[in-house]
Design a protein around this motif. Structure first.
Motif, PDB file in Angstrom:
ATOM      1  N   LEU A  90       0.828  -1.199   0.000  1.00 59.23           N
ATOM      2  CA  LEU A  90       0.000   0.000   0.000  1.00 59.23           C
ATOM      3  C   LEU A  90       0.862   1.247   0.000  1.00 59.23           C
ATOM      4  CD1 LEU A  90      -2.712  -1.006   2.648  1.00 59.23           C
ATOM      5  CD2 LEU A  90      -2.907  -1.095   0.150  1.00 59.23           C
ATOM      6  N   GLY A  91       0.413   2.247  -0.757  1.00 60.12           N
ATOM      7  CA  GLY A  91       1.051   3.549  -0.752  1.00 60.12           C
ATOM      8  C   GLY A  91       0.287   4.506   0.134  1.00 60.12           C
ATOM      9  N   ALA A  92       0.197   5.765  -0.281  1.00 53.37           N
ATOM     10  CA  ALA A  92      -0.387   6.794   0.569  1.00 53.37           C
ATOM     11  C   ALA A  92      -1.901   6.852   0.517  1.00 53.37           C
ATOM     12  CB  ALA A  92       0.195   8.171   0.181  1.00 53.37           C
ATOM     13  N   LEU A  93      -2.515   6.441  -0.611  1.00 54.93           N
ATOM     14  CA  LEU A  93      -3.959   6.617  -0.766  1.00 54.93           C
ATOM     15  C   LEU A  93      -4.540   5.538  -1.657  1.00 54.93           C
ATOM     16  CD1 LEU A  93      -6.451   8.482  -0.257  1.00 54.93           C
ATOM     17  CD2 LEU A  93      -5.867   9.618  -2.397  1.00 54.93           C
ATOM     18  N   HIS A  94      -5.589   4.865  -1.178  1.00 49.36           N
ATOM     19  CA  HIS A  94      -6.232   3.814  -1.947  1.00 49.36           C
ATOM     20  C   HIS A  94      -7.709   3.738  -1.605  1.00 49.36           C
ATOM     21  CE1 HIS A  94      -2.435   1.952  -3.273  1.00 49.36           C
ATOM     22  NE2 HIS A  94      -1.989   2.215  -2.060  1.00 49.36           N
ATOM     23  N   ILE A  95      -8.466   3.067  -2.473  1.00 52.37           N
ATOM     24  CA  ILE A  95      -9.822   2.639  -2.156  1.00 52.37           C
ATOM     25  C   ILE A  95      -9.782   1.131  -1.931  1.00 52.37           C
ATOM     26  CG2 ILE A  95     -12.208   2.408  -2.955  1.00 52.37           C
ATOM     27  CD1 ILE A  95     -11.422   5.273  -2.392  1.00 52.37           C
ATOM     28  N   ILE A  96     -10.200   0.696  -0.758  1.00 51.39           N
ATOM     29  CA  ILE A  96     -10.280  -0.727  -0.421  1.00 51.39           C
ATOM     30  C   ILE A  96     -11.758  -1.096  -0.348  1.00 51.39           C
ATOM     31  CG2 ILE A  96      -9.816  -2.468   1.343  1.00 51.39           C
ATOM     32  CD1 ILE A  96      -7.281  -0.882   2.046  1.00 51.39           C
ATOM     33  N   THR A  97     -12.162  -2.070  -1.151  1.00 49.92           N
ATOM     34  CA  THR A  97     -13.558  -2.487  -1.224  1.00 49.92           C
ATOM     35  C   THR A  97     -13.716  -3.857  -0.594  1.00 49.92           C
ATOM     36  OG1 THR A  97     -13.801  -1.248  -3.293  1.00 49.92           O
ATOM     37  CG2 THR A  97     -15.529  -2.840  -2.759  1.00 49.92           C
ATOM     38  N   LEU A  98     -14.611  -3.952   0.371  1.00 41.85           N
ATOM     39  CA  LEU A  98     -14.863  -5.197   1.076  1.00 41.85           C
ATOM     40  C   LEU A  98     -16.159  -5.816   0.563  1.00 41.85           C
ATOM     41  CD1 LEU A  98     -14.060  -3.919   4.682  1.00 41.85           C
ATOM     42  CD2 LEU A  98     -12.504  -5.074   3.102  1.00 41.85           C
ATOM     43  N   ALA A  99     -16.120  -7.104   0.256  1.00 44.02           N
ATOM     44  CA  ALA A  99     -17.286  -7.869  -0.182  1.00 44.02           C
ATOM     45  C   ALA A  99     -17.930  -7.300  -1.438  1.00 44.02           C
ATOM     46  CB  ALA A  99     -18.316  -7.962   0.946  1.00 44.02           C
ATOM     47  N   GLY A 100     -17.156  -6.551  -2.229  1.00 46.04           N
ATOM     48  CA  GLY A 100     -17.663  -6.026  -3.487  1.00 46.04           C
ATOM     49  C   GLY A 100     -18.649  -4.893  -3.358  1.00 46.04           C
ATOM     50  N   MET A 101     -18.884  -4.370  -2.120  1.00 41.19           N
ATOM     51  CA  MET A 101     -19.908  -3.339  -1.978  1.00 41.19           C
ATOM     52  C   MET A 101     -19.605  -2.267  -0.949  1.00 41.19           C
ATOM     53  SD  MET A 101     -22.858  -5.725  -0.175  1.00 41.19           S
ATOM     54  CE  MET A 101     -24.064  -4.396  -0.230  1.00 41.19           C
ATOM     55  N   PHE A 102     -18.589  -2.424  -0.117  1.00 42.47           N
ATOM     56  CA  PHE A 102     -18.300  -1.422   0.916  1.00 42.47           C
ATOM     57  C   PHE A 102     -16.960  -0.763   0.606  1.00 42.47           C
ATOM     58  CE2 PHE A 102     -20.794  -4.802   3.044  1.00 42.47           C
ATOM     59  CZ  PHE A 102     -21.956  -4.072   3.257  1.00 42.47           C
ATOM     60  N   ASP A 103     -17.006   0.495   0.114  1.00 43.05           N
ATOM     61  CA  ASP A 103     -15.808   1.242  -0.260  1.00 43.05           C
ATOM     62  C   ASP A 103     -15.253   1.994   0.952  1.00 43.05           C
ATOM     63  OD1 ASP A 103     -15.736   0.537  -2.943  1.00 43.05           O
ATOM     64  OD2 ASP A 103     -17.012   2.200  -3.566  1.00 43.05           O
ATOM     65  N   PHE A 104     -14.004   1.733   1.290  1.00 42.23           N
ATOM     66  CA  PHE A 104     -13.310   2.465   2.347  1.00 42.23           C
ATOM     67  C   PHE A 104     -12.115   3.192   1.751  1.00 42.23           C
ATOM     68  CE2 PHE A 104     -15.730  -0.192   5.126  1.00 42.23           C
ATOM     69  CZ  PHE A 104     -15.767   0.464   6.354  1.00 42.23           C
ATOM     70  N   VAL A 105     -11.862   4.400   2.250  1.00 41.63           N
ATOM     71  CA  VAL A 105     -10.655   5.128   1.886  1.00 41.63           C
ATOM     72  C   VAL A 105      -9.559   4.728   2.868  1.00 41.63           C
ATOM     73  CG1 VAL A 105      -9.575   7.395   1.652  1.00 41.63           C
ATOM     74  CG2 VAL A 105     -11.955   7.080   0.965  1.00 41.63           C
ATOM     75  N   PHE A 106      -8.421   4.285   2.351  1.00 39.20           N
ATOM     76  CA  PHE A 106      -7.232   4.047   3.162  1.00 39.20           C
ATOM     77  C   PHE A 106      -6.275   5.196   2.916  1.00 39.20           C
ATOM     78  CE2 PHE A 106      -2.799   2.807   3.339  1.00 39.20           C
ATOM     79  CZ  PHE A 106      -2.696   2.263   4.609  1.00 39.20           C
ATOM     80  N   GLN A 107      -5.864   5.881   3.967  1.00 40.99           N
ATOM     81  CA  GLN A 107      -4.923   6.987   3.831  1.00 40.99           C
ATOM     82  C   GLN A 107      -3.796   6.817   4.834  1.00 40.99           C
ATOM     83  OE1 GLN A 107      -6.353  10.864   4.800  1.00 40.99           O
ATOM     84  NE2 GLN A 107      -4.517  11.904   4.085  1.00 40.99           N
ATOM     85  N   ALA A 108      -2.591   6.539   4.341  1.00 38.77           N
ATOM     86  CA  ALA A 108      -1.414   6.468   5.207  1.00 38.77           C
ATOM     87  C   ALA A 108      -0.984   7.889   5.543  1.00 38.77           C
ATOM     88  CB  ALA A 108      -0.292   5.713   4.502  1.00 38.77           C
ATOM     89  N   LEU A 109      -0.816   8.169   6.825  1.00 39.85           N
ATOM     90  CA  LEU A 109      -0.447   9.514   7.242  1.00 39.85           C
ATOM     91  C   LEU A 109       1.054   9.713   7.098  1.00 39.85           C
ATOM     92  CD1 LEU A 109      -2.787   9.698  10.331  1.00 39.85           C
ATOM     93  CD2 LEU A 109      -3.165  10.617   8.050  1.00 39.85           C
ATOM     94  N   PRO A 110       1.483  10.921   6.754  1.00 37.36           N
ATOM     95  CA  PRO A 110       2.898  11.163   6.463  1.00 37.36           C
ATOM     96  C   PRO A 110       3.787  10.770   7.631  1.00 37.36           C
ATOM     97  CG  PRO A 110       1.564  13.032   5.793  1.00 37.36           C
ATOM     98  CD  PRO A 110       0.659  12.119   6.565  1.00 37.36           C
ATOM     99  N   ASP A 111       4.904  10.120   7.289  1.00 35.29           N
ATOM    100  CA  ASP A 111       5.863   9.694   8.297  1.00 35.29           C
ATOM    101  C   ASP A 111       7.177   9.437   7.584  1.00 35.29           C
ATOM    102  OD1 ASP A 111       6.923   9.007  10.677  1.00 35.29           O
ATOM    103  OD2 ASP A 111       5.989   7.032  10.821  1.00 35.29           O
ATOM    104  N   GLU A 112       8.274   9.486   8.321  1.00 31.08           N
ATOM    105  CA  GLU A 112       9.567   9.211   7.716  1.00 31.08           C
ATOM    106  C   GLU A 112       9.594   7.776   7.219  1.00 31.08           C
ATOM    107  OE1 GLU A 112      12.812  10.121  10.184  1.00 31.08           O
ATOM    108  OE2 GLU A 112      12.240  12.207  10.489  1.00 31.08           O
ATOM    109  N   GLY A 113      10.073   7.606   6.023  1.00 30.92           N
ATOM    110  CA  GLY A 113      10.183   6.276   5.461  1.00 30.92           C
ATOM    111  C   GLY A 113       8.937   5.793   4.763  1.00 30.92           C
ATOM    112  N   LEU A 114       7.860   6.585   4.770  1.00 32.63           N
ATOM    113  CA  LEU A 114       6.627   6.160   4.114  1.00 32.63           C
ATOM    114  C   LEU A 114       6.784   6.293   2.604  1.00 32.63           C
ATOM    115  CD1 LEU A 114       3.712   5.250   4.745  1.00 32.63           C
ATOM    116  CD2 LEU A 114       3.043   7.637   4.436  1.00 32.63           C
ATOM    117  N   PRO A 115       6.520   5.245   1.832  1.00 31.18           N
ATOM    118  CA  PRO A 115       6.697   5.318   0.385  1.00 31.18           C
ATOM    119  C   PRO A 115       5.646   6.209  -0.261  1.00 31.18           C
ATOM    120  CG  PRO A 115       5.644   3.265   0.988  1.00 31.18           C
ATOM    121  CD  PRO A 115       6.019   3.956   2.270  1.00 31.18           C
ATOM    122  N   ALA A 116       5.979   6.730  -1.415  1.00 30.15           N
ATOM    123  CA  ALA A 116       4.998   7.501  -2.179  1.00 30.15           C
ATOM    124  C   ALA A 116       3.912   6.564  -2.679  1.00 30.15           C
ATOM    125  CB  ALA A 116       5.689   8.178  -3.363  1.00 30.15           C
ATOM    126  N   ALA A 117       2.804   7.168  -3.107  1.00 31.75           N
ATOM    127  CA  ALA A 117       1.676   6.361  -3.586  1.00 31.75           C
ATOM    128  C   ALA A 117       2.095   5.508  -4.775  1.00 31.75           C
ATOM    129  CB  ALA A 117       0.526   7.280  -3.986  1.00 31.75           C
TER     130      ALA A 117
END
Length: 292
Positions: free
Chosen positions: A80-107
């Motif tokens: 995972l990078g900085a920002l994604h849409i994770i969909t559970l069971a084909g119908m529940f859309d969640f936003v995943f957002q990694a908060l900035p931190d040292e060593g965090l990879p780009a999206a």
């Protein structure tokens, strides 16, 4: 490391969680994030921090209805990078957002990039200060693009003129919304209110009501808390109440004077029966419902 995991549409709108080193997602009460819809498996998916690669990873835990990452089914542990849409069971859309931190990879190359307004217009612009980045959508293969029942993905629904999307350029501040959350709020997707109320006993012996939203509701003395209680026995971020459909639970956030459900200290997340006596520091409270 820290990440946010929140939903703004559908029946789970308003569900909002923070992820540390690991979070398991599923219907079983032993998960870090408990979601009740019948389409969700008991142990559906897991998001965890990979120390070797310095990034978060997502894996499906053999769920019945699957997990998708940016429209593609998850079949192995995905980076995972900085920002994604994770969909559970084909119908529940969640936003995943990694908060900035040292060593965090780009999206990762997940169909989104940041580009300045000048480049979007194809010509230089006269402006004061640095250009503010905005989201634009890359062209992606048809098989990689998932359309929701609303005809647009949640990221596509962001306004193209939104100038506050630089989630990598700014350190996360406690009590402050991330810019992605602010963008969704600006589009008119508020957190969903529930039928649950927290009744707090005041010094005069009366009761003050606080409406609880779906997902997490922080109790504390800080004005940014969803349930703000101005009392010296209350810490700035004292505890969190989690509303999950017809269940409410509480977890202490390391407060000085602790949180109690009856006589039990809420060191871990504890389910709260309706009308059960609660205590935040010296403040008495109880959870009730206004459902008819």
């Amino acid at each position: 490391m820290k990440a946010k995991f929140f939903c703004t549409t559908g029946m789970l709108a308003g569900a909002k969680f923070e992820i540390g080193r690991q979070a398991t997602i599923g219907k079983n009460g032993g998960n870090t994030i408990v979601l009740d819809p019948p389409q969700i498996s008991d142990r559906h998916a897991r998001i965890f921090w990979d120390d070797a690669q310095k990034c978060y990873r997502l894996e499906d835990l053999g769920s019945r209805n699957g997990t998708q990452l940016d429209g593609m089914r998850v079949q192995r542990r995905e980076k995972l990078g900085a920002l994604h849409i994770i969909t559970l069971a084909g119908m529940f859309d969640f936003v995943f957002q990694a908060l900035p931190d040292e060593g965090l990879p780009a999206a990762r190359q997940n169909g989104f990039k940041v580009q300045t307004p000048a480049r979007l217009n194809g010509s230089a612009q006269n402006q004061i200060g640095p250009a503010k980045p905005v989201f634009i959508k890359r062209e992606a293969p048809a098989r990689a693009r998932r359309r929701s029942s609303y005809s647009r993905t949640m990221i596509e629904a962001l306004p193209p003129s939104f100038s506050g999307a630089s989630f990598e350029a700014e350190k996360f501040q406690e009590f402050q919304q991330t810019r992605i959350e602010a963008a969704f709020d600006a589009r008119g997707w508020p957190r969903k209110a529930t039928d649950f109320l927290l009744e707090v006993k005041n010094t005069g012996g009366g009761w003050q009501n606080f409406q609880l939203n779906a997902g997490e509701n922080v109790v504390g003395r800080a004005p940014e808390c969803e349930v703000c209680i101005d009392d010296p026995s209350i810490s700035r971020r004292h505890a969190v109440l989690v509303v999950n459909f017809d269940k409410v639970s509480v977890r202490d956030l390391g407060s000085r004077n602790h949180t109690f459900v009856g006589d039990e200290t809420a060191l871990t997340e504890i389910a709260i029966p309706l009308q059960a006596p609660l205590r935040f520091g010296a403040i008495e409270a109880r959870v009730v419902t206004n459902a008819a």
